[in-house]
Scaffold this motif. Sequence first.
Motif, PDB file in Angstrom:
ATOM      1  N   SER A 238      22.308  60.664  33.388  1.00  0.00           N
ATOM      2  CA  SER A 238      20.983  60.732  34.170  1.00  0.00           C
ATOM      3  C   SER A 238      21.390  60.229  35.602  1.00  0.00           C
ATOM      4  O   SER A 238      22.573  59.317  35.635  1.00  0.00           O
ATOM      5  CB  SER A 238      20.037  59.761  33.570  1.00  0.00           C
ATOM      6  OG  SER A 238      20.580  58.159  33.776  1.00  0.00           O
ATOM      7  N   GLY A 239      20.528  60.579  36.277  1.00  0.00           N
ATOM      8  CA  GLY A 239      21.078  60.359  37.939  1.00  0.00           C
ATOM      9  C   GLY A 239      22.035  60.788  38.509  1.00  0.00           C
ATOM     10  O   GLY A 239      23.023  60.422  39.290  1.00  0.00           O
ATOM     11  N   VAL A 240      22.695  62.239  37.960  1.00  0.00           N
ATOM     12  CA  VAL A 240      23.756  62.841  38.279  1.00  0.00           C
ATOM     13  C   VAL A 240      23.319  63.569  39.557  1.00  0.00           C
ATOM     14  O   VAL A 240      22.899  64.602  39.511  1.00  0.00           O
ATOM     15  CB  VAL A 240      24.262  63.561  37.003  1.00  0.00           C
ATOM     16  CG1 VAL A 240      25.651  64.349  37.530  1.00  0.00           C
ATOM     17  CG2 VAL A 240      24.756  62.688  36.015  1.00  0.00           C
ATOM     18  N   LEU A 241      24.395  63.415  40.714  1.00  0.00           N
ATOM     19  CA  LEU A 241      24.388  64.334  41.821  1.00  0.00           C
ATOM     20  C   LEU A 241      25.736  65.154  41.835  1.00  0.00           C
ATOM     21  O   LEU A 241      26.533  64.607  41.673  1.00  0.00           O
ATOM     22  CB  LEU A 241      24.267  63.574  43.122  1.00  0.00           C
ATOM     23  CG  LEU A 241      24.316  64.236  44.421  1.00  0.00           C
ATOM     24  CD1 LEU A 241      23.267  65.227  44.478  1.00  0.00           C
ATOM     25  CD2 LEU A 241      24.442  63.300  45.665  1.00  0.00           C
ATOM     26  N   ILE A 242      25.304  66.561  41.857  1.00  0.00           N
ATOM     27  CA  ILE A 242      26.687  67.369  41.965  1.00  0.00           C
ATOM     28  C   ILE A 242      26.566  68.057  43.200  1.00  0.00           C
ATOM     29  O   ILE A 242      25.411  69.144  43.421  1.00  0.00           O
ATOM     30  CB  ILE A 242      26.602  68.280  40.750  1.00  0.00           C
ATOM     31  CG1 ILE A 242      26.613  67.532  39.309  1.00  0.00           C
ATOM     32  CG2 ILE A 242      27.660  69.404  40.812  1.00  0.00           C
ATOM     33  CD1 ILE A 242      26.549  68.435  38.049  1.00  0.00           C
ATOM     34  N   ALA A 243      27.388  67.970  43.994  1.00  0.00           N
ATOM     35  CA  ALA A 243      27.116  68.331  45.463  1.00  0.00           C
ATOM     36  C   ALA A 243      28.526  69.019  46.167  1.00  0.00           C
ATOM     37  O   ALA A 243      29.635  68.241  45.929  1.00  0.00           O
ATOM     38  CB  ALA A 243      26.685  67.329  46.641  1.00  0.00           C
ATOM     39  N   ALA A 244      28.553  69.968  46.615  1.00  0.00           N
ATOM     40  CA  ALA A 244      29.461  70.656  47.548  1.00  0.00           C
ATOM     41  C   ALA A 244      30.821  70.827  46.802  1.00  0.00           C
ATOM     42  O   ALA A 244      32.125  70.593  47.362  1.00  0.00           O
ATOM     43  CB  ALA A 244      29.629  69.561  48.897  1.00  0.00           C
ATOM     44  N   ASN A 245      30.676  71.232  45.489  1.00  0.00           N
ATOM     45  CA  ASN A 245      31.890  71.795  44.831  1.00  0.00           C
ATOM     46  C   ASN A 245      32.121  73.075  44.784  1.00  0.00           C
ATOM     47  O   ASN A 245      31.202  73.905  45.173  1.00  0.00           O
ATOM     48  CB  ASN A 245      31.590  71.388  43.247  1.00  0.00           C
ATOM     49  CG  ASN A 245      31.638  69.774  43.244  1.00  0.00           C
ATOM     50  OD1 ASN A 245      32.370  69.051  43.187  1.00  0.00           O
ATOM     51  ND2 ASN A 245      30.248  69.488  43.040  1.00  0.00           N
ATOM     52  N   GLU A 246      33.540  73.698  44.809  1.00  0.00           N
ATOM     53  CA  GLU A 246      33.644  74.935  44.592  1.00  0.00           C
ATOM     54  C   GLU A 246      34.039  75.298  43.441  1.00  0.00           C
ATOM     55  O   GLU A 246      34.763  74.673  42.701  1.00  0.00           O
ATOM     56  CB  GLU A 246      34.972  75.271  45.676  1.00  0.00           C
ATOM     57  CG  GLU A 246      34.472  75.151  47.009  1.00  0.00           C
ATOM     58  CD  GLU A 246      35.965  75.214  48.079  1.00  0.00           C
ATOM     59  OE1 GLU A 246      36.909  75.750  47.596  1.00  0.00           O
ATOM     60  OE2 GLU A 246      35.787  74.971  49.390  1.00  0.00           O
ATOM     61  N   ILE A 247      33.494  76.130  42.699  1.00  0.00           N
ATOM     62  CA  ILE A 247      33.314  76.554  41.332  1.00  0.00           C
ATOM     63  C   ILE A 247      33.673  77.976  40.840  1.00  0.00           C
ATOM     64  O   ILE A 247      32.908  79.140  41.356  1.00  0.00           O
ATOM     65  CB  ILE A 247      32.313  75.983  40.221  1.00  0.00           C
ATOM     66  CG1 ILE A 247      31.790  74.670  40.833  1.00  0.00           C
ATOM     67  CG2 ILE A 247      32.167  76.460  38.932  1.00  0.00           C
ATOM     68  CD1 ILE A 247      30.521  74.067  40.357  1.00  0.00           C
ATOM     69  N   VAL A 248      34.680  78.405  40.171  1.00  0.00           N
ATOM     70  CA  VAL A 248      34.997  79.675  40.178  1.00  0.00           C
ATOM     71  C   VAL A 248      35.440  80.203  38.883  1.00  0.00           C
ATOM     72  O   VAL A 248      36.141  79.243  38.055  1.00  0.00           O
ATOM     73  CB  VAL A 248      36.161  80.050  41.211  1.00  0.00           C
ATOM     74  CG1 VAL A 248      36.781  81.602  41.076  1.00  0.00           C
ATOM     75  CG2 VAL A 248      35.986  79.705  42.564  1.00  0.00           C
TER      76      VAL A 248
END
Length: 288
Positions: A238-248
């Motif tokens: 809960s309360g997870v922030l996922i920001a500014a990642n590069e996913i390929v």
Amino acid sequence: YKQPIGDHMKRNLTPLLVFGAIAFLPRGAAADVITDCTRVIRFLPVTINNPGTYCLERNESTSITSGAAITVNANDVTIDFKGHKIDGSGAGAGTLALGVSAVNRRGLTVRNGRIRGFLWGVQTSGTGTVVEDLSLDANTQGGINCDGTACTVRRNSIWNSGGAVLPPPGVDSSYGIANYSDGGQTYDNTVSSFLNLANQFPIAIQVGLGAGSIVRHNRVIGPGSGQGIGISVANLGSGVLIAANEIVAFEKGIDGGINPSTACRATSNRLFDIATPLLVCADAGDNN
């Protein structure tokens, strides 16, 4: 020149549980090589029972198939590899041994080296753990597994996770990073390449099992758009922030799992060659 360990020096060592051989030198014995360490790790496996900074001065290897190469049984311990490596690959793909293990410890830092060929490179639980500046490869379950409170995983490079010999039914996951701590931070890491894709489902980064995690500025590269998850939120997260990642190159880019979509927010992530970019996670904008 390194001063040899004489009997008078052995008597001055703080008693430590060591498997098979004396594994630490007092500070003065290696002062010409390493000057900021409480002890120098000279053999594996070893158990640390006292606070302090413990350093490697050369590459070390072990073929143990269970237990851990380095077990931490004290609070406020730093393990500084000083750019060196511990290698457990001699135990084979069926190994159950860990590279570095700590259970319910406070203030552990593991840094600055390479760990390869174990079930998990680093597996810890406790408060305030920091795992930083490591290269972890060919660990058959995953690179880093951190549980507890406020675990920071940063600036690590993990590749070729997977390859475990699994019991029936023989299907499990392989991980780059699993940070399950409350208030955990996972940032500036690179995860790429996975092994044993027929039997292990690749997950580059998984967080959850707690509240308030931040996953940011990571680069994760998968096996192709038909397999695996780039960033996953485990059950009860809960309360997870996922920001500014590069996913390929994954089947799923960001997956909130079975949690409510409000448990996860994703923003400013870059996703390429992803079959399903965003699943069960609130889109907070600028994900493309």
